[in-house]
Design a protein around this motif. Structure first.
Motif: not given
Length: 148
Positions: A29-31, A1-11
């Motif tokens: 879009s993919g999953a 299963m594809v999932n959301f993983q990670g931590e990003y600093i964005n603006s």
């Protein structure tokens, strides 16, 4: 299963457009076959659900018996929710009411949480992470059960 993983600093810009990581847009879009998100309040931050996940939540809430708990969920979680689409730069428009609630100003932290994302101000993210670590590291059984 594809999932959301990670931590990003964005603006987030002064107009309230927040950058969402390309990796997360690819998962959407993919999953999930859809590039829209539902964005709402949660614990001093924001939570973003793919439309399919949001529909499942709505179905569960609709099935709840009438009462204070259902009204609370509708008032606090469902009513402020907004549908977000991405612009050409991979940003979503965060309404002023949600920006104010979450304290979003310039830099935001976007984290993957399995089948949803969270969007935090850097300050609140640090506070929540500290509190979470205290709780988690005191719960040795859950850590062991998860394999850590």
């Amino acid at each position: 299963m594809v999932n959301f993983q990670g931590e990003y600093i964005n603006s987030i810009d002064p107009k309230g457009r927040a950058s969402i990581p390309a990796k997360f847009r690819e998962v959407l879009s993919g999953a999930f076959g859809d590039e829209r998100l539902m964005l709402t309040k949660r614990n001093g931050g924001l939570v973003a659900y793919p439309m399919a996940e949001w529909q499942a939540i709505m179905d569960r809430v609709s099935a709840m018996p009438p009462g204070a708990s259902k009204d609370d969920i509708l008032r606090v979680m469902i009513a402020p929710a907004v549908e977000c689409s991405f612009d050409k730069q991979g940003r979503i428009q965060v309404p002023q009411s949600l920006r104010a609630y979450a304290g979003l100003e310039k830099d935001v932290v976007v984290i993957g949480m399995d089948r949803k994302m969270e969007v935090w101000s850097q300050i609140r993210h640090a506070e929540v992470t500290r509190q979470t670590e205290e709780r988690l590291f005191a719960d040795h059984q859950s850590l062991a059960q998860a394999g850590f």
